[in-house]
Design a protein around this motif. Structure first.
Motif, PDB file in Angstrom:
ATOM      1  N   ASN A   3       0.801  -1.231   0.000  1.00 45.84           N
ATOM      2  CA  ASN A   3       0.000   0.000   0.000  1.00 45.84           C
ATOM      3  C   ASN A   3       0.831   1.277   0.000  1.00 45.84           C
ATOM      4  N   PHE A   4       2.128   1.161   0.012  1.00 47.53           N
ATOM      5  CA  PHE A   4       2.975   2.341  -0.032  1.00 47.53           C
ATOM      6  C   PHE A   4       3.900   2.282  -1.252  1.00 47.53           C
ATOM      7  N   ILE A   5       4.227   3.436  -1.764  1.00 49.99           N
ATOM      8  CA  ILE A   5       5.246   3.518  -2.802  1.00 49.99           C
ATOM      9  C   ILE A   5       6.437   4.286  -2.246  1.00 49.99           C
ATOM     10  N   LEU A   6       7.605   3.973  -2.766  1.00 46.39           N
ATOM     11  CA  LEU A   6       8.809   4.682  -2.357  1.00 46.39           C
ATOM     12  C   LEU A   6       8.977   5.923  -3.218  1.00 46.39           C
ATOM     13  N   VAL A   7       9.263   7.037  -2.569  1.00 43.44           N
ATOM     14  CA  VAL A   7       9.439   8.305  -3.265  1.00 43.44           C
ATOM     15  C   VAL A   7      10.899   8.715  -3.156  1.00 43.44           C
ATOM     16  N   LYS A   8      11.547   8.804  -4.306  1.00 44.84           N
ATOM     17  CA  LYS A   8      12.960   9.160  -4.326  1.00 44.84           C
ATOM     18  C   LYS A   8      13.107  10.682  -4.223  1.00 44.84           C
ATOM     19  N   PRO A   9      13.945  11.178  -3.315  1.00 49.52           N
ATOM     20  CA  PRO A   9      14.148  12.623  -3.183  1.00 49.52           C
ATOM     21  C   PRO A   9      14.988  13.159  -4.331  1.00 49.52           C
ATOM     22  N   SER A  10      15.035  14.467  -4.429  1.00 48.40           N
ATOM     23  CA  SER A  10      15.815  15.115  -5.484  1.00 48.40           C
ATOM     24  C   SER A  10      16.739  16.174  -4.902  1.00 48.40           C
ATOM     25  N   ILE A  11      17.942  16.239  -5.441  1.00 46.81           N
ATOM     26  CA  ILE A  11      18.820  17.383  -5.211  1.00 46.81           C
ATOM     27  C   ILE A  11      18.372  18.476  -6.169  1.00 46.81           C
ATOM     28  N   LEU A  12      18.019  19.633  -5.649  1.00 47.38           N
ATOM     29  CA  LEU A  12      17.540  20.724  -6.491  1.00 47.38           C
ATOM     30  C   LEU A  12      18.659  21.674  -6.910  1.00 47.38           C
ATOM     31  N   SER A  13      19.655  21.815  -6.068  1.00 47.45           N
ATOM     32  CA  SER A  13      20.825  22.629  -6.427  1.00 47.45           C
ATOM     33  C   SER A  13      22.023  22.136  -5.628  1.00 47.45           C
ATOM     34  N   MET A  14      23.192  22.298  -6.224  1.00 46.25           N
ATOM     35  CA  MET A  14      24.435  21.864  -5.574  1.00 46.25           C
ATOM     36  C   MET A  14      25.559  22.698  -6.180  1.00 46.25           C
ATOM     37  N   LYS A  15      26.061  23.655  -5.423  1.00 46.29           N
ATOM     38  CA  LYS A  15      27.077  24.575  -5.924  1.00 46.29           C
ATOM     39  C   LYS A  15      28.281  24.607  -4.986  1.00 46.29           C
ATOM     40  N   LYS A  16      29.463  24.619  -5.603  1.00 47.97           N
ATOM     41  CA  LYS A  16      30.709  24.601  -4.836  1.00 47.97           C
ATOM     42  C   LYS A  16      31.403  25.960  -4.882  1.00 47.97           C
ATOM     43  N   ILE A  17      32.080  26.279  -3.792  1.00 48.48           N
ATOM     44  CA  ILE A  17      33.010  27.415  -3.745  1.00 48.48           C
ATOM     45  C   ILE A  17      34.370  26.820  -3.396  1.00 48.48           C
ATOM     46  N   PRO A  18      35.241  26.629  -4.377  1.00 46.43           N
ATOM     47  CA  PRO A  18      36.517  25.936  -4.118  1.00 46.43           C
ATOM     48  C   PRO A  18      37.379  26.624  -3.062  1.00 46.43           C
ATOM     49  N   PHE A  19      37.385  27.962  -3.084  1.00 53.62           N
ATOM     50  CA  PHE A  19      38.175  28.712  -2.095  1.00 53.62           C
ATOM     51  C   PHE A  19      37.300  29.844  -1.582  1.00 53.62           C
ATOM     52  N   VAL A  20      36.690  29.600  -0.442  1.00 55.08           N
ATOM     53  CA  VAL A  20      35.647  30.490   0.052  1.00 55.08           C
ATOM     54  C   VAL A  20      36.243  31.753   0.672  1.00 55.08           C
TER      55      VAL A  20
END
Length: 217
Positions: A3-20
């Motif tokens: 009676n349940f389905i699995l819901v896969k989450p999503s990454i909506l954004s992913m940003k790096k700052i190499p040298f902050v």
């Protein structure tokens, strides 16, 4: 799960700052020896949290900031804001990349929600060996087992009561409603098998609530 389905989450954004920048680093409380950070948003706070915990086991990143955004995913401030913002840091960009890979892999493979009829969702997840993030959040030792159980407020309270009564687990931390994303839940600790029993009982109780939301008087 019936009676349940699995819901896969999503990454909506992913940003790096190499040298902050040092001023940004100071505001976020980044360790002095860390030069690199990454910011992540997702449509699922709890899926991201357990995935970040995995990253602290598989890499040398530190989770320096994590917060659910008010109202949850449906009331996000922008199209990629989601319901959570997290920031990780590391000594260099390679360390941060390793942390991001561990996070995204776990979200893709393990950190699923349960859904009933595409309208009712909850998070019931067992971690056999917690990492640094959940160790700090729960005051448990790294390597201990944890049942991570969250649902809408009424359902969470009823189901947590049932889970504790039907497993040999302890309530480590209770998230009383309302939380930022309007869920409620708890961390339960015990052996791996008892944490699994708590998860199963939690799900069984929610099934009953869905079928019978009002008790007769």
């Amino acid at each position: 799960m019936e009676n349940f389905i699995l819901v896969k989450p999503s990454i909506l954004s992913m940003k790096k700052i190499p040298f902050v920048n040092k001023f940004i680093a100071k505001e976020y409380g980044i360790p002095d020896y860390h030069d690199s950070i990454a910011l992540i948003t997702s449509n699922s706070k709890h899926s991201l949290f357990v995935s970040l915990d995995k990253a602290t086991k598989d890499s040398d990143v530190t989770v320096i900031f994590k917060t659910g955004l008010y109202g949850g995913f449906r009331y996000a401030s922008g199209p990629i804001s989601g319901e959570v913002l997290a920031v990780i840091s590391g000594e260099n960009p390679i360390v941060v990349d390793n942390g991001l890979k561990a996070t995204t892999d776990y979200m893709e493979e393990k950190a699923f929600f349960y859904s009933h009829g595409n309208s009712f969702t909850f998070f019931a997840h067992v971690i056999g060996s917690i990492g640094r993030l959940l160790s700090e959040a729960s005051d448990l030792e790294e390597g201990e087992s944890l049942a991570y159980l969250f649902a809408p407020p009424l359902e969470a309270t009823i189901a947590l009561d049932y889970a504790l009564k039907n497993s040999d687990t302890s309530l480590v931390k209770f998230f009383k409603p309302p939380t930022n994303i309007n869920f409620s839940g708890a961390y339960l600790s015990g052996s791996l098998s008892e944490c699994e029993a708590a998860k199963d009982a939690f799900i069984d109780s929610i099934k009953d609530i869905i079928k019978n939301p009002i008790d007769q008087i």
